[in-house]
Design a protein around this motif. Sequence first.
Motif, short mmCIF file in Angstrom:
data_model
loop_
_atom_site.label_atom_id
_atom_site.label_comp_id
_atom_site.label_asym_id
_atom_site.label_seq_id
_atom_site.Cartn_x
_atom_site.Cartn_y
_atom_site.Cartn_z
N PHE A 106 59.08 18.99 30.03
CA PHE A 106 59.53 20.27 29.49
C PHE A 106 61.05 20.39 29.50
CE2 PHE A 106 55.13 21.66 30.59
CZ PHE A 106 54.75 22.01 29.30
N SER A 107 61.71 19.79 30.48
CA SER A 107 63.18 19.83 30.52
C SER A 107 63.77 19.03 29.37
CB SER A 107 63.69 19.28 31.85
OG SER A 107 63.32 20.13 32.90
N VAL A 108 63.20 17.88 29.06
CA VAL A 108 63.70 17.06 27.95
C VAL A 108 63.47 17.76 26.62
CG1 VAL A 108 63.34 14.90 26.70
CG2 VAL A 108 63.54 14.87 29.18
N ILE A 109 62.31 18.39 26.44
CA ILE A 109 62.05 19.15 25.20
C ILE A 109 63.10 20.25 25.03
CG2 ILE A 109 60.45 20.78 24.11
CD1 ILE A 109 58.16 19.07 25.37
N ALA A 110 63.38 20.98 26.11
CA ALA A 110 64.37 22.06 26.05
C ALA A 110 65.77 21.50 25.78
CB ALA A 110 64.38 22.84 27.36
N ALA A 111 66.10 20.39 26.40
CA ALA A 111 67.43 19.80 26.21
C ALA A 111 67.64 19.37 24.76
CB ALA A 111 67.61 18.60 27.15
N ILE A 112 66.61 18.81 24.14
CA ILE A 112 66.73 18.39 22.74
C ILE A 112 66.96 19.60 21.85
CG2 ILE A 112 65.43 17.42 20.79
CD1 ILE A 112 64.14 15.50 22.88
N ARG A 113 66.22 20.66 22.08
CA ARG A 113 66.39 21.87 21.26
C ARG A 113 67.78 22.47 21.45
NH1 ARG A 113 62.64 26.04 20.08
NH2 ARG A 113 61.14 24.38 19.69
N VAL A 114 68.23 22.55 22.71
CA VAL A 114 69.53 23.15 23.00
C VAL A 114 70.66 22.28 22.44
CG1 VAL A 114 71.10 23.64 24.93
CG2 VAL A 114 68.77 24.48 24.97
N ASN A 115 70.48 20.98 22.43
CA ASN A 115 71.51 20.09 21.89
C ASN A 115 71.71 20.34 20.39
OD1 ASN A 115 73.46 18.08 22.35
ND2 ASN A 115 72.11 16.56 21.43
N ARG A 116 70.71 20.86 19.71
CA ARG A 116 70.82 21.22 18.30
C ARG A 116 71.49 22.57 18.11
NH1 ARG A 116 64.63 19.75 17.19
NH2 ARG A 116 64.82 17.48 17.27
N GLY A 117 71.81 23.23 19.22
CA GLY A 117 72.46 24.53 19.15
C GLY A 117 71.50 25.70 19.12
N GLN A 118 70.21 25.43 19.33
CA GLN A 118 69.20 26.48 19.29
C GLN A 118 68.85 26.91 20.72
OE1 GLN A 118 66.07 24.30 17.46
NE2 GLN A 118 66.94 24.43 15.41
N PRO A 119 68.82 28.20 21.00
CA PRO A 119 68.39 28.64 22.33
C PRO A 119 66.94 28.26 22.57
CG PRO A 119 68.99 30.52 20.95
CD PRO A 119 69.15 29.30 20.12
N TYR A 120 66.60 28.01 23.81
CA TYR A 120 65.23 27.62 24.15
C TYR A 120 64.68 28.55 25.21
CZ TYR A 120 61.17 24.79 25.16
OH TYR A 120 59.88 24.35 25.31
N ARG A 121 63.44 28.98 25.01
CA ARG A 121 62.74 29.78 26.02
C ARG A 121 61.48 29.04 26.40
NH1 ARG A 121 64.63 34.88 27.46
NH2 ARG A 121 62.53 35.66 27.64
N TYR A 122 61.34 28.77 27.69
CA TYR A 122 60.14 28.09 28.18
C TYR A 122 58.96 29.05 28.05
CZ TYR A 122 63.20 24.60 30.32
OH TYR A 122 64.12 23.61 30.53
N ALA A 123 57.82 28.51 27.64
CA ALA A 123 56.63 29.34 27.45
C ALA A 123 56.15 29.92 28.78
CB ALA A 123 55.52 28.53 26.80
N TRP A 124 56.17 29.11 29.83
CA TRP A 124 55.70 29.55 31.15
C TRP A 124 56.90 29.67 32.07
CZ3 TRP A 124 53.05 24.92 29.42
CH2 TRP A 124 51.88 25.22 28.70
N ASN A 125 57.58 30.79 31.99
CA ASN A 125 58.78 30.99 32.80
C ASN A 125 58.69 32.36 33.44
OD1 ASN A 125 61.29 30.87 33.92
ND2 ASN A 125 62.34 30.29 32.04
N LEU A 126 58.83 32.41 34.75
CA LEU A 126 58.70 33.67 35.48
C LEU A 126 59.96 34.53 35.43
CD1 LEU A 126 56.71 32.34 38.54
CD2 LEU A 126 55.84 33.48 36.50
N ARG A 127 61.09 33.93 35.09
CA ARG A 127 62.37 34.63 34.94
C ARG A 127 62.69 35.51 36.16
NH1 ARG A 127 60.14 33.97 30.13
NH2 ARG A 127 61.32 32.72 28.66
N TYR A 128 62.88 34.85 37.29
CA TYR A 128 63.24 35.55 38.53
C TYR A 128 64.61 36.21 38.42
CZ TYR A 128 59.45 32.94 40.72
OH TYR A 128 58.24 32.41 41.04
N PHE A 129 65.54 35.48 37.83
CA PHE A 129 66.93 35.95 37.74
C PHE A 129 67.21 36.43 36.31
CE2 PHE A 129 66.75 32.34 40.70
CZ PHE A 129 67.02 33.02 41.87
N LYS A 130 67.94 37.50 36.20
CA LYS A 130 68.27 38.05 34.87
C LYS A 130 69.75 38.00 34.63
CE LYS A 130 64.12 40.12 34.14
NZ LYS A 130 63.25 39.86 33.10
#
Length: 130
Positions: A106-130
């Motif tokens: 999942f980290s590599v998938i996110a890194a590839i998307r972000v490297n294209r300049g697109q923000p990435y949101r993990y599908a299963w993310n609890l988002r403890y910190f805002k």
Amino acid sequence: MSHPVNRISGAPQQPLTPSEDRQWAFIAHCGGILGCVPSLLIYKLIGPRGRFTAQESLEALNFTLPPTILAIFLNVLALIFSFFIPAVGSMFAMVALLVWILLTVFSVIAAIRVNRGQPYRYAWNLRYFK
């Protein structure tokens, strides 16, 4: 607009260029392979200099924190049980390995998307910190 201040020397820091901003966001997600520490360091040290870096390193931190804690816990259990019941210790170690593999994928998938300049949101993310 004021520039972020270096916490160590007190000197103002320059904001990141768009390419540097994207690069640090990429590194924050790639750091998920090592757990939550790289994204935490990037969020605290580099995040104030770039909005995209701050957003993506926080997303990476929120995603990597629970699996990192779980993997550490499972590895401790594997170590303890390996002395008394080696088969159970091995099972805990295998589950910890599976957690790490999923975290890496999942980290590599996110890194590839972000490297294209697109923000990435993990599908299963609890988002403890805002």
